[in-house]
Design a protein around this motif. Structure first.
Motif, PDB file in Angstrom:
ATOM      1  N   ALA A  10       0.680  -1.299   0.078  1.00 55.16           N
ATOM      2  CA  ALA A  10      -0.030  -0.082   0.028  1.00 55.16           C
ATOM      3  C   ALA A  10       1.083   1.132   0.088  1.00 55.16           C
ATOM      4  N   LEU A  11       1.927   1.166   0.991  1.00 53.93           N
ATOM      5  CA  LEU A  11       3.246   2.284   0.875  1.00 53.93           C
ATOM      6  C   LEU A  11       3.334   2.208  -0.640  1.00 53.93           C
ATOM      7  N   ALA A  12       3.981   1.208  -1.217  1.00 60.29           N
ATOM      8  CA  ALA A  12       4.310   1.723  -2.381  1.00 60.29           C
ATOM      9  C   ALA A  12       3.627   2.734  -3.417  1.00 60.29           C
ATOM     10  N   VAL A  13       2.386   1.876  -3.247  1.00 60.03           N
ATOM     11  CA  VAL A  13       1.523   2.203  -4.800  1.00 60.03           C
ATOM     12  C   VAL A  13       0.768   3.973  -4.140  1.00 60.03           C
ATOM     13  N   CYS A  14       0.595   4.202  -2.723  1.00 53.55           N
ATOM     14  CA  CYS A  14       0.994   5.271  -2.771  1.00 53.55           C
ATOM     15  C   CYS A  14       1.521   6.649  -3.108  1.00 53.55           C
ATOM     16  N   ALA A  15       2.605   5.938  -2.614  1.00 61.03           N
ATOM     17  CA  ALA A  15       3.931   6.620  -2.918  1.00 61.03           C
ATOM     18  C   ALA A  15       4.076   7.327  -4.444  1.00 61.03           C
ATOM     19  N   ALA A  16       4.142   5.766  -5.050  1.00 58.84           N
ATOM     20  CA  ALA A  16       4.150   5.917  -6.801  1.00 58.84           C
ATOM     21  C   ALA A  16       3.109   6.513  -7.364  1.00 58.84           C
ATOM     22  N   ILE A  17       1.562   7.256  -6.848  1.00 56.88           N
ATOM     23  CA  ILE A  17       0.051   7.595  -7.654  1.00 56.88           C
ATOM     24  C   ILE A  17       0.896   9.057  -7.120  1.00 56.88           C
ATOM     25  N   SER A  18       2.022   9.466  -5.859  1.00 52.04           N
ATOM     26  CA  SER A  18       1.519  10.735  -5.997  1.00 52.04           C
ATOM     27  C   SER A  18       2.220  12.003  -6.573  1.00 52.04           C
ATOM     28  N   LEU A  19       3.328  11.128  -7.509  1.00 50.26           N
ATOM     29  CA  LEU A  19       4.205  12.466  -8.055  1.00 50.26           C
ATOM     30  C   LEU A  19       3.692  11.900  -9.703  1.00 50.26           C
ATOM     31  N   PRO A  20       4.148  12.778 -10.369  1.00 50.11           N
ATOM     32  CA  PRO A  20       3.995  13.045 -11.959  1.00 50.11           C
ATOM     33  C   PRO A  20       4.322  11.557 -12.033  1.00 50.11           C
ATOM     34  N   ALA A  21       3.244  11.086 -12.883  1.00 51.57           N
ATOM     35  CA  ALA A  21       3.736   9.849 -14.022  1.00 51.57           C
ATOM     36  C   ALA A  21       4.418   9.859 -15.253  1.00 51.57           C
ATOM     37  N   LEU A  22       4.718   8.745 -15.272  1.00 51.16           N
ATOM     38  CA  LEU A  22       5.726   8.171 -17.167  1.00 51.16           C
ATOM     39  C   LEU A  22       4.161   7.747 -18.074  1.00 51.16           C
ATOM     40  N   ALA A  23       4.859   7.574 -19.272  1.00 52.27           N
ATOM     41  CA  ALA A  23       3.368   7.366 -20.368  1.00 52.27           C
ATOM     42  C   ALA A  23       3.952   5.843 -19.578  1.00 52.27           C
ATOM     43  N   SER A  24       2.258   5.332 -19.774  1.00 54.23           N
ATOM     44  CA  SER A  24       1.765   4.445 -19.222  1.00 54.23           C
ATOM     45  C   SER A  24       3.011   2.877 -20.500  1.00 54.23           C
ATOM     46  N   GLU A  25       3.200   2.060 -20.043  1.00 53.70           N
ATOM     47  CA  GLU A  25       4.080   1.138 -20.693  1.00 53.70           C
ATOM     48  C   GLU A  25       2.504   0.357 -21.057  1.00 53.70           C
ATOM     49  N   GLN A  26       1.800   0.115 -20.174  1.00 52.95           N
ATOM     50  CA  GLN A  26       0.815  -0.720 -20.343  1.00 52.95           C
ATOM     51  C   GLN A  26      -0.003  -0.639 -22.077  1.00 52.95           C
ATOM     52  N   SER A  27      -0.357   1.442 -21.802  1.00 47.44           N
ATOM     53  CA  SER A  27      -1.472   2.024 -22.909  1.00 47.44           C
ATOM     54  C   SER A  27      -0.046   1.807 -24.139  1.00 47.44           C
ATOM     55  N   GLU A  28       1.224   1.143 -24.343  1.00 46.80           N
ATOM     56  CA  GLU A  28       1.616   0.928 -25.748  1.00 46.80           C
ATOM     57  C   GLU A  28       1.442  -0.615 -26.394  1.00 46.80           C
ATOM     58  N   SER A  29       1.277  -1.489 -24.952  1.00 52.33           N
ATOM     59  CA  SER A  29       1.041  -2.889 -25.565  1.00 52.33           C
ATOM     60  C   SER A  29       1.047  -3.240 -26.875  1.00 52.33           C
ATOM     61  N   LYS A  30       1.375  -4.101 -27.993  1.00 46.62           N
ATOM     62  CA  LYS A  30       0.653  -4.532 -29.311  1.00 46.62           C
ATOM     63  C   LYS A  30       0.335  -5.856 -28.763  1.00 46.62           C
ATOM     64  N   GLY A  31       1.058  -6.763 -27.760  1.00 47.19           N
ATOM     65  CA  GLY A  31      -0.314  -8.183 -27.540  1.00 47.19           C
ATOM     66  C   GLY A  31       0.396  -8.881 -26.853  1.00 47.19           C
ATOM     67  N   PHE A  32       0.096 -10.010 -26.633  1.00 50.42           N
ATOM     68  CA  PHE A  32       0.424 -11.265 -26.513  1.00 50.42           C
ATOM     69  C   PHE A  32       1.279 -12.002 -26.580  1.00 50.42           C
ATOM     70  N   VAL A  33       1.050 -12.321 -28.250  1.00 47.42           N
ATOM     71  CA  VAL A  33       2.274 -12.878 -28.865  1.00 47.42           C
ATOM     72  C   VAL A  33       3.243 -11.780 -29.565  1.00 47.42           C
ATOM     73  N   GLU A  34       2.570 -10.336 -29.640  1.00 47.50           N
ATOM     74  CA  GLU A  34       3.249  -9.418 -30.786  1.00 47.50           C
ATOM     75  C   GLU A  34       4.228  -9.124 -29.674  1.00 47.50           C
ATOM     76  N   ASP A  35       4.220  -8.360 -28.339  1.00 47.26           N
ATOM     77  CA  ASP A  35       5.482  -8.631 -27.628  1.00 47.26           C
ATOM     78  C   ASP A  35       6.638  -9.684 -26.737  1.00 47.26           C
ATOM     79  N   ALA A  36       6.215 -11.262 -27.595  1.00 45.16           N
ATOM     80  CA  ALA A  36       6.569 -12.250 -26.921  1.00 45.16           C
ATOM     81  C   ALA A  36       8.388 -12.443 -27.487  1.00 45.16           C
ATOM     82  N   SER A  37       8.933 -12.540 -26.874  1.00 43.31           N
ATOM     83  CA  SER A  37       9.889 -13.251 -26.580  1.00 43.31           C
ATOM     84  C   SER A  37      11.111 -14.565 -26.085  1.00 43.31           C
TER      85      SER A  37
END
Length: 418
Positions: A10-37
């Motif tokens: 809980a402390l970690a999440v609160c600390a993370a959301i209390s400051l300006p965020a970076l661009a979301s990696e999840q929003s740039e996801s191409k998909g389960f297979v497309e980003d697989a390695s």
């Protein structure tokens, strides 16, 4: 302080959301297979530990196959994925009486097994830049670090949350309940009860970073760790770096870890710290370091927290981590790329430890001369093929440890499958 993973999360999440965020990696996801390695690491390893006091030498040679698969994340607000690995090692040379158990386990007759295999997987989900993973993993944290210095890597089973919502800040919270060591295919032969970890690192500037972690291995010990790393660039070719590491350990009463490192099993404590200064000039680097251990026992690790959980300067064959020990290091590094051989590096180090509590006195000593060559092919059909040869010449008082010479040779070739 008893670590509470839920509160830490809980402390970690609160600390993370209390400051300006970076661009979301999840929003740039191409998909389960497309980003697989998927990769297959071929590792050929030879180990020779030559004891000088008459003890049986350890000589083992094996071929390892380390396959890993990492899926991408499904698209959407919450992404789901899977990671998996498969391990196989084949004995090429060894024998009864000279087997090295970190390569191959032994059968009921004391003979090394001909091969070992293991597989594992973890499920994961991601929200924004925060990943929650559960299953079999290879954690690499200062208070929980899997060992990958032999033929096959050590693995752990548990849950780990990693958050990188703030630029330069990484937070980790985890709980693990299983340990699969090197050379043993069993899932948890050491019967790890639990280890809880919490902490993170923050890059204050490009040249200054801070790291803080805490762990609690049930019935063993509680650890605190801190690191300060400061780099002073003078120009493009010269820089001075300072690296400070410290562990503070409080052992549980009756802990076998404390007893193994000189404690009496009652309220044992330990502090281990190191400070290294590294001056780099072109292809050359010169390092001096001091490391000191104080308290009721030596610094213990790999008692549920991984075989690489010793982020200090003077750790080679010996870790110079015995009771009351203080040690000095002088070392030199050379990058042959400046001389027309890119990919070839060399390191030599000399470390001497003194004032070790041994035989009831504070007069034990140990010393090590370490040499290592490494070459990585830079291009062509064999690109990334690497060769590493390291040698340690170790000498100590009889009450501290046996004299020995050690040679380790590795040939590794990563293949990209997907």
């Amino acid at each position: 302080m008893q670590l509470n993973p839920l509160s830490a999360l809980a402390l970690a999440v609160c600390a993370a959301i209390s400051l300006p965020a970076l661009a979301s990696e999840q929003s740039e996801s191409k998909g389960f297979v497309e980003d697989a390695s998927a990769t297959l690491l071929l590792r050929n390893a030879y180990f020779n530990r030559d004891f000088k006091d008459g003890a049986a030498d350890a000589k083992t040679w094996g071929q390892g196959f380390i396959g890993t698969f990492e899926s991408g994340f499904t698209q959407g607000t919450i992404g789901f994925g899977v990671d998996a690995y498969g391990l196989l090692s084949v004995k090429l040379d060894s024998g009864r009486g000279r087997n090295y158990s970190a390569f191959f386990d032994t059968d009921s007759n004391g003979h090394p097994v001909d091969d070992l295999s293991e597989a594992g997987a973890a499920v994961k989900l991601r929200v924004s830049n925060t990943v929650l993973k559960y299953g079999n993993q290879f954690p690499s944290l200062p208070v929980l670090a899997h060992d990958d210095s032999r033929l096959l890597p050590q693995a752990f089973t548990g849950t780990l949350l990693t958050s990188k919502e703030i630029e330069g800040l990484e937070l980790n919270v985890g709980r693990f309940t299983g340990d699969s060591p090197m050379g043993d295919p069993a899932r948890d032969p050491n019967h790890l009860k639990s280890i809880d970890v919490v902490g993170g690192s923050y890059a204050v500037t490009d040249d200054f970073s801070v790291t803080l972690y805490h762990s609690d291995v049930e019935d063993m010990f509680r650890k605190y760790y801190a690191n300060l790393n400061y780099n002073i660039p003078f120009n493009e070719l010269q820089a001075l770096n300072f690296d400070f590491n410290i562990y503070r350990t409080r052992y549980d009463d009756g802990s076998v870890a404390a007893l193994a490192f000189g404690g009496d099993g009652q309220d044992d404590r330990n502090t281990l710290w190191s400070l290294a200064a590294k001056y780099s000039i072109g292809a050359h680097a010169f390092i001096v370091a001091h490391q000191r251990n104080t308290g009721d026992a030596g610094y213990a690790y790999d008692f549920g927290d991984g075989g690489s959980t010793i982020y200090v300067a003077n750790s080679y064959y010996s870790d110079f981590n015995l009771e009351d020990e203080q040690s000095w290091q002088a070392s030199y590094e050379l990058d042959f790329g400046a001389y027309g051989v890119p990919g070839l590096t060399y390191k030599v180090a000399y470390v001497r430890g003194t004032d070790i509590v041994a035989g009831g006195e504070n007069d034990g000593t140990e010393r090590e001369l370490f040499n290592q060559f490494k070459y990585v092919v830079q291009d062509g059909a064999a690109k990334d093929l690497s060769f590493k040869l390291r040698n340690s010449i170790y000498r100590a008082d009889n009450q501290v440890g046996p004299d020995l010479n050690e040679v380790r040779a590795f040939i590794e070739y990563p293949l990209s499958i997907l």
